[in-house]
Design an enzyme around this catalytic site. Sequence first.
Site, PDB file in Angstrom:
ATOM      1  N   SER A  13       0.818  -1.216   0.000  1.00  0.00           N
ATOM      2  CA  SER A  13       0.000   0.000   0.000  1.00  0.00           C
ATOM      3  C   SER A  13       0.851   1.266   0.000  1.00  0.00           C
ATOM      4  O   SER A  13       0.497   2.271  -0.623  1.00  0.00           O
ATOM      5  CB  SER A  13      -0.949   0.000   1.202  1.00  0.00           C
ATOM      6  OG  SER A  13      -0.224   0.017   2.423  1.00  0.00           O
ATOM      7  N   ASP A  24       0.499  -0.750   7.747  1.00  0.00           N
ATOM      8  CA  ASP A  24       1.875  -1.199   7.943  1.00  0.00           C
ATOM      9  C   ASP A  24       2.659  -0.901   6.663  1.00  0.00           C
ATOM     10  O   ASP A  24       2.079  -0.628   5.614  1.00  0.00           O
ATOM     11  CB  ASP A  24       1.947  -2.684   8.314  1.00  0.00           C
ATOM     12  CG  ASP A  24       1.311  -3.595   7.274  1.00  0.00           C
ATOM     13  OD1 ASP A  24       0.920  -3.091   6.205  1.00  0.00           O
ATOM     14  OD2 ASP A  24       1.198  -4.805   7.526  1.00  0.00           O
ATOM     15  N   ASP A  26       5.364  -2.484   4.108  1.00  0.00           N
ATOM     16  CA  ASP A  26       6.059  -3.690   3.666  1.00  0.00           C
ATOM     17  C   ASP A  26       7.394  -3.281   3.056  1.00  0.00           C
ATOM     18  O   ASP A  26       7.435  -2.428   2.155  1.00  0.00           O
ATOM     19  CB  ASP A  26       5.225  -4.441   2.627  1.00  0.00           C
ATOM     20  CG  ASP A  26       3.887  -4.898   3.177  1.00  0.00           C
ATOM     21  OD1 ASP A  26       3.884  -5.648   4.169  1.00  0.00           O
ATOM     22  OD2 ASP A  26       2.844  -4.492   2.630  1.00  0.00           O
ATOM     23  N   ASP A  78       6.800  -4.611   8.196  1.00  0.00           N
ATOM     24  CA  ASP A  78       6.972  -6.026   7.857  1.00  0.00           C
ATOM     25  C   ASP A  78       8.194  -6.129   6.948  1.00  0.00           C
ATOM     26  O   ASP A  78       8.152  -5.682   5.791  1.00  0.00           O
ATOM     27  CB  ASP A  78       5.737  -6.578   7.129  1.00  0.00           C
ATOM     28  CG  ASP A  78       4.577  -6.842   8.070  1.00  0.00           C
ATOM     29  OD1 ASP A  78       4.711  -6.573   9.275  1.00  0.00           O
ATOM     30  OD2 ASP A  78       3.516  -7.304   7.592  1.00  0.00           O
ATOM     31  N   LYS A 140     -10.667   0.151  -0.101  1.00  0.00           N
ATOM     32  CA  LYS A 140      -9.984  -0.353   1.095  1.00  0.00           C
ATOM     33  C   LYS A 140     -10.688   0.120   2.371  1.00  0.00           C
ATOM     34  O   LYS A 140     -10.886  -0.668   3.310  1.00  0.00           O
ATOM     35  CB  LYS A 140      -8.521   0.112   1.108  1.00  0.00           C
ATOM     36  CG  LYS A 140      -7.600  -0.716   0.220  1.00  0.00           C
ATOM     37  CD  LYS A 140      -6.250  -0.040   0.016  1.00  0.00           C
ATOM     38  CE  LYS A 140      -5.463   0.065   1.281  1.00  0.00           C
ATOM     39  NZ  LYS A 140      -4.609  -1.105   1.556  1.00  0.00           N
ATOM     40  N   TYR A 149     -11.715  -7.373   5.014  1.00  0.00           N
ATOM     41  CA  TYR A 149     -10.349  -7.108   4.549  1.00  0.00           C
ATOM     42  C   TYR A 149      -9.406  -7.889   5.447  1.00  0.00           C
ATOM     43  O   TYR A 149      -9.020  -7.424   6.507  1.00  0.00           O
ATOM     44  CB  TYR A 149     -10.078  -5.599   4.660  1.00  0.00           C
ATOM     45  CG  TYR A 149      -8.767  -5.118   4.067  1.00  0.00           C
ATOM     46  CD1 TYR A 149      -8.755  -4.327   2.927  1.00  0.00           C
ATOM     47  CD2 TYR A 149      -7.547  -5.417   4.667  1.00  0.00           C
ATOM     48  CE1 TYR A 149      -7.567  -3.857   2.393  1.00  0.00           C
ATOM     49  CE2 TYR A 149      -6.357  -4.959   4.151  1.00  0.00           C
ATOM     50  CZ  TYR A 149      -6.368  -4.170   3.001  1.00  0.00           C
ATOM     51  OH  TYR A 149      -5.193  -3.713   2.481  1.00  0.00           O
TER      52      TYR A 149
END
Length: 343
Positions: A13, A24, A26, A78, A140, A149
């Site tokens: 995202s 979060d 990534d 993450d 979203k 989701y």
Amino acid sequence: GGKRAVVMVPFGSYCLGVHSSDSDIDVLAIVPRHVTRQAFLTELEPVLRQHPSVSGLHVVPEAFVPVIKFHWDGVDIDLSCACLPLDAIPSPLDLTDSEILKDLRDAKDVTCLNGPRVTYEIIRRVRNVDAFRTLLRCVKMWARRRGIYANIVGFPGGVAWAIMCAFVCQLYPNMDASMLAEKFFWLYSSRGFEVPVKIASVDECKPPKGAAYMSQWSAGAGPPRPMQVITPTYPVANATFNASRSTVAVVMREIARAHGVASGVAQGRGSYAPLFAASDFFDAYNNYVAVECLSQDEAALKAFHGYVESQIRKLVEKLEGECSDYLAFAHPCTERFGPRGVE
């Protein structure tokens, strides 16, 4: 330009430009051949633990994508790792070129690289990126508010919703975001998901010459899944593989409801506010099953609860099979509650 010991690549995202304050981030660390994934996970952990900005660190080496999860000054990170068969990593590095997969032999490296590769390909496949981003933000937010989701329990996750939005943008390349929202809910309420949602043909997603063969999704191979949203890079995969008959029924019900709201707005009746009303999950049914995780220490609880959460979709499928005479569907909750102290 030049060579580096490691290249850090954000994706998901954040890279799509649709992250929010509670998203979060990534991040993929791309490392040279002399750094193994095992060494990356085990040696980086104590370094991160000692850093004053890091809290809530948790290593998940057995995940489909092995990952280090932590908070950095309150932001969820993450961090995963992919190893390239090079002595150093070139910078800049073109991840969109499939040649990067050519000499990889570890399937986990290909899987990890596919995170940013899929993200870049989704953006490349839409003509009006701004309209796509606005549509995806809307979808979203709607999916989160309505409790649909969560890839881990069988609902579409971020990648699947992004591909679904990109598909609509491909069909209606000249529409603005408001019209695209109405088309999104109309389209999926009409077509469903048995016919795969694809933004690139599988023929375009071929491995480079000499690459190790990896199994990938193909139409008609194996029993069909109830929902099929297909990633646009080699090896192509069903981003909604975890979906069950129950979660698809819930998604279709929510899409039908959203279509009613969006078509009303398109006809000049009402507003989009009801679209984002919170889910009525705890008022909607007569019967609920609670799954409790108990542990004597918090670190063990964190690892154990992650494992239990990943098995919820199997519980749903078990209920579908064994209680089909009197159970229309089993709706998994996407929220977790706790941890709390136990007397």
